[in-house]
Design an enzyme around this catalytic site. Structure first.
Site, PDB file in Angstrom:
ATOM      1  N   ASN A  31       1.479  -8.623  -9.408  1.00  0.00           N
ATOM      2  CA  ASN A  31       1.757  -8.527  -7.966  1.00  0.00           C
ATOM      3  C   ASN A  31       1.166  -9.747  -7.266  1.00  0.00           C
ATOM      4  OD1 ASN A  31       2.600  -6.043  -8.769  1.00  0.00           O
ATOM      5  ND2 ASN A  31       0.865  -4.922  -7.924  1.00  0.00           N
ATOM      6  N   CYS A  53      -0.676  -4.868 -15.595  1.00  0.00           N
ATOM      7  CA  CYS A  53      -0.787  -3.660 -14.776  1.00  0.00           C
ATOM      8  C   CYS A  53      -0.129  -3.855 -13.415  1.00  0.00           C
ATOM      9  CB  CYS A  53      -2.233  -3.231 -14.637  1.00  0.00           C
ATOM     10  SG  CYS A  53      -3.284  -4.516 -13.977  1.00  0.00           S
ATOM     11  N   HIS A  61       0.826  -1.209   0.000  1.00  0.00           N
ATOM     12  CA  HIS A  61       0.000   0.000   0.000  1.00  0.00           C
ATOM     13  C   HIS A  61       0.861   1.261   0.000  1.00  0.00           C
ATOM     14  CE1 HIS A  61      -2.382   3.183   1.963  1.00  0.00           C
ATOM     15  NE2 HIS A  61      -3.340   2.707   1.196  1.00  0.00           N
TER      16      HIS A  61
HETATM   17  C1  PEP Z   1      -1.680  -6.965  -9.232  1.00  0.00           C
HETATM   18  O1  PEP Z   1      -2.032  -7.873  -8.493  1.00  0.00           O
HETATM   19  O2  PEP Z   1      -0.659  -7.021  -9.945  1.00  0.00           O
HETATM   20  C2  PEP Z   1      -2.464  -5.734  -9.304  1.00  0.00           C
HETATM   21  C3  PEP Z   1      -2.207  -4.817 -10.204  1.00  0.00           C
HETATM   22  O3  PEP Z   1      -3.415  -5.564  -8.364  1.00  0.00           O
HETATM   23  P1  PEP Z   1      -3.144  -5.076  -6.855  1.00  0.00           P
HETATM   24  O4  PEP Z   1      -1.719  -4.684  -6.752  1.00  0.00           O
HETATM   25  O5  PEP Z   1      -4.086  -3.973  -6.614  1.00  0.00           O
HETATM   26  O6  PEP Z   1      -3.465  -6.326  -6.105  1.00  0.00           O
END
Ligand code: PEP
Ligand code: MG
Length: 763
Positions: free
Chosen positions: A662, A710, A400
């Protein structure tokens, strides 16, 4: 000016030749003259370029094109630049000059080694004018014909749009600017890296060397964690060694380019430099620092047992004892690195430490403070907006604190493990969010003015066009303008949970208190800001994906279930499908936006593990009156299951898919993305992750579905190179990474085209 030959060898160059050989040529000449082992090079002088212009009658034509040009009109600027570059590139080089270059190349390359042609621009009246970074460098040239073309590419780049713009704005006359071209043998380094000849912060007589396998590019670009050696010049001993796990190396591909290779397991943990090599490098560092009189930042490469010095320039100094943010500098120990973590959001800031143990402490955080906490929470965002930097004990690059800081443009260092214990309330510190360092006291960084103005120009008129769309991630509407200013091709991820969590009330609270309309309005207004910043460009908004622990401190948060592992729990589409009221509020918001005419809005479902979830979600949209076949509904691929059965999603009618690496990485290799104890094992290019991604890209492309990324890996050049090579159709990066990612994409695409063309011609 007459009497200067067309070619000057490094050994012949003196400082006063700068107007003939440019800053780069002069600096290499000087390094060679003090005995540093610089790879052999010669310079095609600026006088040779002038003679070429005269012989080809180009001068008048060029100046006619540039005179009275309105450089603020991008179309006119690009058009004039294209014409000027073509004139220079297409005009035949005088035969005697060609022969002189050919003879020198033959002499230097002993019949065909690989060289680079580097532009070295200079102005007649201002010999040391810095035009760094505006002109071309052509790497990996083999053969005289290619070299001659490379020289002309460099010459033509004197008339690139960015260079013309910069000169006009800086008041340089175009006809007083010249260009020399340095032709230098490329060193196929087996190991390479960088070196600070003194401690960059304290100025102590400590040589700091970083090195890894292969070409230096991987250390300079940061794509590997290099080994680090600290050599004490006073005792002539190595006093510290950090041997990193080096997973990849960049090597010459034996043709004209480079390639990235995985490093064999037994070499990954191996010490790159022998103690003897560290000592020899340190000696060259001392020679250079003594000659220039200031600590140097050097680049080096080693082939066999031969060391080469590739570059030496003053360290961008970090001075001590200065005042900033109205604070008085601490005395004595002001310039010490006291804490280290991961640099999660670039930038440097100084201020007073405010330790936030939990959200109750945020009241004591003042404007300009350095916020130090175990981990930030959405309810700390108001305080995060005020502070000048953020330091956390926990977390990695996708936590975060990292995501929000990058959006706010606030420097951040995460995963320091002991920040809250080590730093004292009220202590003055400086945070370097790029390098992941925290210094005691106020440290002022000196940045050469010219560099920043070049950087501004670079971000301005000369946007690189790429076939692969380069989009941007946004989490907070207030970042929309900065995001749009990058020129990104759209928004590849708008995380709405940050927007909702910023309201400090859970969606359920709005529902239970019959304040649904308020929720819809807040959400609608926030998303609209982003849509308005990207007119006509796709904006993919993701439905809610907040783990339950992030809701707990908000109003209404008490009724959130306590989960052992919120990452694997009630989040993403699975929660929305089980909470129809919450899901409908979001759908109603999107519907209103579509009804307002925002047909660039696409919706993306997170944490999808089976096509049934997509089908059900789509059904909810249809039930709410959305014309589902005519809007873009897609999914995040962040659970391995969805990558494995991606064909079924394609059949179910997804319009697009985007890798949420991520999560995909953490679920594939069982490494908690937020746990600093296993950060070293968080491995985006793990073969299993790559296999899943490769498979999903192929299936999406076969099904005609746009496929993107992303996750944080989409902001890392190394990964993006791989993704483009494997056919990804778009990438979405963080705001601060857009420029470098766009360049990476362009370079990779060009390489693919070039390789295709070579194959066609049987080269
Ligand atoms: C991810 O998991 O790569 C993603 C972009 O979502 P978040 O980081 O919000 O979980
Ligand atoms: Mg995710």
């Amino acid at each position: 000016m007459t009497g200067i030959p067309d070619i000057l060898w490094l050994e012949e160059i003196r400082k006063e030749d700068i107007s003939s050989v440019g800053g780069k040529g002069a600096s290499l000449g000087e390094m060679a003259s003090i005995g540093l082992p610089v790879p052999p090079a010669f310079v095609v002088t600026s006088q040779a370029f002038r003679r070429f212009l005269v012989a080809t009658n180009l001068e008048d034509k060029l100046y006619a094109l540039l005179e009275d040009l309105d450089v603020d009109n991008n179309d006119l600027l690009e058009e004039a630049a294209e014409k000027a570059k073509k004139l220079v590139y297409d005009s035949p080089m005088p035969t005697d000059l060609k022969e002189a270059i050919a003879r020198s190349y033959e002499k230097m390359s002993r019949g065909g080694s690989i060289v680079a042609a580097r532009s070295s621009a200079t102005a007649e009246d201002l010999p040391d004018a810095s035009f760094a970074g505006q002109q071309e460098t052509v790497l990996n040239i083999k053969g005289i014909e290619n070299l001659l073309k490379g020289v002309q590419v460099c010459w033509a780049s004197l008339y690139g749009a960015r260079a013309i713009y910069y000169r006009t704005k800086q008041g340089f006359e175009h006809h007083t600017v010249n260009i020399a071209v340095v032709v230098q043998r490329l060193v196929p380094s087996e190991k390479a890296g960088v070196m600070f000849t003194s401690h960059p912060v304290t100025g102590e007589s400590l040589t700091i060397i970083e090195g890894s396998w292969g070409l230096g590019e991987s250390v300079v670009s940061g794509s590997v964690s290099p080994d680090k050696y600290v050599f004490d010049q006073r005792t002539e001993r190595i006093i510290d060694k950090f041997i990193a796990t080096k997973r990849t190396e960049i090597v010459a591909d034996g043709e004209y380019g480079t390639k990235t290779l995985d490093i064999r397991a037994d070499r990954q943990e191996m010490q790159v430099l022998s103690d003897e090599e560290v000592k020899r490098l340190a000696t060259y560092g001392i020679v250079s620092e003594e000659h220039y009189g200031v600590p140097q930042d050097m680049e080096w490469g080693i082939v066999g047992d031969q060391i080469f010095v590739l570059q030496s320039r003053p360290i961008t100094t970090i001075k001590t004892g200065a005042k900033k943010n109205g604070q008085t500098a601490t005395t004595g120990s002001a310039d010490k690195v006291i804490l280290q973590g991961q640099g999660a959001s670039p930038g440097i800031a100084s201020g007073k430490v405010a330790i936030v143990y939990d959200v109750k402490d945020i009241g004591k955080v003042n404007e300009g403070d350095i916020m130090v906490t175990r981990m930030t929470n959405p309810d700390m965002v108001p305080a995060m907006r005020k502070v000048s930097a953020i330091v956390t004990d926990e977390g990695g690059m996708t936590c975060h604190a990292a995501i929000v800081s990058r959006e706010l443009g606030t420097p951040a260092v995460v995963g320091t493990k002991i920040g809250t214990q080590l730093l004292k309330e009220g202590q003055i510190v400086t945070v370097d969010g790029e390098k992941g360092l925290i210094y005691d006291g106020i440290i002022e960084t000196a940045k050469p003015e010219i560099v920043s103005s070049v950087a501004t120009v670079a971000a301005g008129p000369s946007k690189i066009i790429t076939a692969t769309s380069v989009k941007v991630n946004v989490s907070m509407p207030e970042a929309a303008a900065r995001a749009a200013a990058t020129g990104a091709d759209g928004v590849g991820l708008l995380r709405i949970e940050h927007l909702i969590l910023g309201l400090n009330k859970t969606p359920n609270w709005f529902i239970e208190n019959h304040r649904e309309e308020e929720f819809i309005q807040e959400l609608l207004n926030g998303i609209k800001v982003v849509l308005d910043a990207f007119p006509g460009k796709p904006v993919w908004v993701r439905t809610l994906d907040a783990p339950t622990d992030e809701f707990r401190n908000m109003q209404g948060g008490k009724s959130e279930p306590i989960e052992h592992n919120p990452m694997l729990g009630w989040r993403g589409i699975r929660r929305d499908l089980q909470s129809p009221k919450q899901f409908r509020l979001q759908i109603e918001t999107f519907k209103r936006l579509w009804d307002l005419g925002y047909d660039n809005l696409g919706i993306m479902f997170p944490m999808v593990s089976h096509p049934n979830e997509f089908i059900k979600a789509k059904e909810e949209f249809r039930n709410a009156g959305v014309d589902v076949e005519n809007v873009d509904l897609g999914i995040m691929i962040e659970i391995p299951a969805s990558a494995v059965i991606i064909d079924d999603f394609v059949k179910a009618g997804i319009k697009f898919a985007s890798f949420g690496t991520n999560d995909l990485i953490q679920y594939t290799i069982a490494i908690d993305r937020n746990n600093e104890n296993v950060t070293d094992m968080y491995w985006p290019k793990h073969p299993a992750v790559l296999a899943l991604i490769d498979r999903a890209i192929k299936a999406c492309r076969e099904g005609g579905v746009e496929v993107s990324i992303c996750g944080q890996a989409g902001s890392e050049p190394d990964m993006v190179t791989w993704l483009v090579q494997h056919g990804i159709t778009s990438v979405s990066s963080n705001i601060d990474a857009i420029a470098k990612i766009r360049e990476t994409v362009a370079r990779t695409e060009q390489r693919i085209i070039l390789e295709g063309a070579r194959k066609n011609y049987g080269l």
